[in-house]
Motif scaffolding. Structure first.
Motif, PDB file in Angstrom:
ATOM      1  N   VAL A 169      25.404  29.710  -2.967  1.00  0.00           N
ATOM      2  CA  VAL A 169      24.934  28.538  -2.218  1.00  0.00           C
ATOM      3  C   VAL A 169      24.684  28.897  -0.760  1.00  0.00           C
ATOM      4  O   VAL A 169      23.686  28.474  -0.160  1.00  0.00           O
ATOM      5  CB  VAL A 169      25.957  27.390  -2.328  1.00  0.00           C
ATOM      6  N   ARG A 172      21.258  31.059  -0.353  1.00  0.00           N
ATOM      7  CA  ARG A 172      20.014  30.288  -0.385  1.00  0.00           C
ATOM      8  C   ARG A 172      20.305  28.893  -0.912  1.00  0.00           C
ATOM      9  O   ARG A 172      20.984  28.736  -1.932  1.00  0.00           O
ATOM     10  CB  ARG A 172      18.950  30.960  -1.270  1.00  0.00           C
ATOM     11  N   ARG A 173      19.766  27.877  -0.237  1.00  0.00           N
ATOM     12  CA  ARG A 173      20.006  26.505  -0.651  1.00  0.00           C
ATOM     13  C   ARG A 173      19.352  26.197  -1.986  1.00  0.00           C
ATOM     14  O   ARG A 173      19.784  25.298  -2.711  1.00  0.00           O
ATOM     15  CB  ARG A 173      19.467  25.536   0.413  1.00  0.00           C
ATOM     16  N   GLU A 174      18.298  26.933  -2.339  1.00  0.00           N
ATOM     17  CA  GLU A 174      17.649  26.708  -3.633  1.00  0.00           C
ATOM     18  C   GLU A 174      18.597  26.971  -4.793  1.00  0.00           C
ATOM     19  O   GLU A 174      18.448  26.395  -5.873  1.00  0.00           O
ATOM     20  CB  GLU A 174      16.407  27.600  -3.766  1.00  0.00           C
ATOM     21  N   ALA A 176      21.645  26.047  -4.969  1.00  0.00           N
ATOM     22  CA  ALA A 176      22.412  24.829  -5.231  1.00  0.00           C
ATOM     23  C   ALA A 176      21.666  23.918  -6.194  1.00  0.00           C
ATOM     24  O   ALA A 176      22.262  23.327  -7.098  1.00  0.00           O
ATOM     25  CB  ALA A 176      22.701  24.100  -3.915  1.00  0.00           C
ATOM     26  N   ARG A 210      29.594  21.808  -0.450  1.00  0.00           N
ATOM     27  CA  ARG A 210      28.450  22.655  -0.090  1.00  0.00           C
ATOM     28  C   ARG A 210      27.296  22.448  -1.066  1.00  0.00           C
ATOM     29  O   ARG A 210      26.127  22.442  -0.663  1.00  0.00           O
ATOM     30  CB  ARG A 210      28.866  24.123  -0.067  1.00  0.00           C
ATOM     31  N   ASP A 213      25.711  18.854  -0.396  1.00  0.00           N
ATOM     32  CA  ASP A 213      25.255  18.571   0.958  1.00  0.00           C
ATOM     33  C   ASP A 213      23.766  18.881   1.071  1.00  0.00           C
ATOM     34  O   ASP A 213      23.340  19.813   1.736  1.00  0.00           O
ATOM     35  CB  ASP A 213      26.058  19.394   1.971  1.00  0.00           C
ATOM     36  N   MET A 214      22.974  18.063   0.387  1.00  0.00           N
ATOM     37  CA  MET A 214      21.518  18.191   0.354  1.00  0.00           C
ATOM     38  C   MET A 214      20.912  16.793   0.389  1.00  0.00           C
ATOM     39  O   MET A 214      21.639  15.798   0.325  1.00  0.00           O
ATOM     40  CB  MET A 214      21.079  18.934  -0.910  1.00  0.00           C
TER      41      MET A 214
END
Length: 315
Positions: A169, A172-174, A176, A210, A213-214
């Protein structure tokens, strides 16, 4: 007179190596499955690992106790000195599922040997999860698969799985989004439902925060599908009321979910009585003469959770 030419002796078809090997397999002259298992060393090749998994599954389905015990013993020896590539091969070819399936058998049917092999399996899984590279996104589905299979069985595997998820996570946020689609909230829910170690529970809260958190649109549907997780989080807070780090992490997660404003999630938070957990934490902070911390928690979390009761629609 010219010398006579020597007659060429043609080889019979049965004398070729390939046909000889086929004949041995058909007549049973070749190495048996038991011989293959007992001849494995501590660092088998990929082909040998695949053969071992196939033998393990066949022995389980056919009830071959002797072969199953030898296969389980071989698995235990392999995991003791298992490389990252070797364990990846074992995982990706269904070896973990095969060994867990064998562990469901009765002791007299070889299940005891499979249970003994599960200990080295969990240690090998924890080591593999600790070494997995977050840059290699191809490993991500196998991280979730291993967490689903062994996260509830072994606490060390659960901790290493959460650590691996967090690394992906943060990289890269992708990742998640991909993990939410792969059922990571169900994995966290299973871990929280089994393990009570405060350090593990706190790590689960932090990792879940984490992941969630998007933007609301990417997360809220997955939270709605796993709404019982809200109650499990509140229940876990009640198991360690004096662990302020755990309380902070859990309340922050609940506040994040409440801030999304989804009616179903708000109803789950209200049903789990998360506000009572907040009041208990504030009381403990005041009793410990940490009024400044209580004021911060009340300002950051209290207002959000106080409004976690959805208003009824006007008729």
């Amino acid at each position: 007179m010219a010398p006579k030419r020597a007659k060429a002796t043609a080889k019979s078809p049965s004398s070729s190596p390939a046909r000889s090997e086929n004949r041995q397999r058909q007549t049973g002259d070749g190495p048996s499955a038991l011989d293959l298992v007992t001849s494995l060393g501590e660092a088998p090749k990929k082909k040998e690992i695949v053969q071992l998994i196939a033998i393990l599954g066949k022995a389980t389905s056919e009830g071959d106790v002797d072969l199953l015990q030898e296969a389980c013993n071989a698995c235990g020896c392999i995991f003791g000195a298992c490389s990252h590539a070797a364990f990846s091969c074992f995982l990706q070819h269904g070896g973990v599922e095969a060994l867990l399936s064998a562990a469901q058998l009765e002791a007299g049917q070889g299940g005891d040997a499979a249970v003994c092999a599960c200990g080295p399996l969990c240690r090998g899984a924890a080591a593999w999860l600790g070494q997995v590279d977050e840059v290699d996104f191809h490993e991500l589905p196998w991280v979730l698969s291993l967490a689903k299979l062994l996260g509830c069985v072994d606490e060390e595997v659960a901790m290493e799985a959460l650590g691996a998820v967090e690394r992906f996570v943060l990289h890269r946020r992708e990742h998640a989004v991909a993990m939410l689609q792969g059922g990571v909230l169900q994995v966290v829910h299973q871990i929280l439902g089994v393990h009570r170690n405060p350090e593990l529970v706190q790590e689960a809260f932090v990792v879940t925060f984490r992941i969630c958190d998007m933007p609301k649109e990417a997360v809220v549907n997955h939270i709605c599908e796993e709404r019982p997780l809200v109650g499990t989080v509140v229940e876990a807070l009640g198991h360690a009321p004096l662990n302020m780090r755990l309380q902070m992490a859990g309340l922050r997660l609940l506040a994040l979910w409440a801030r999304m404003g989804e009616r179903k999630v708000l109803a789950s938070i209200a049903e789990a009585d998360a506000h009572a957990a907040l009041k208990r934490t504030l009381a403990e902070l005041e009793r410990s003469d940490l009024s400044h911390a209580a004021a911060w928690v009340s300002a950051a979390v209290g207002r959000i959770l106080s409004g976690a009761v959805p208003q009824r629609q006007e008729s």
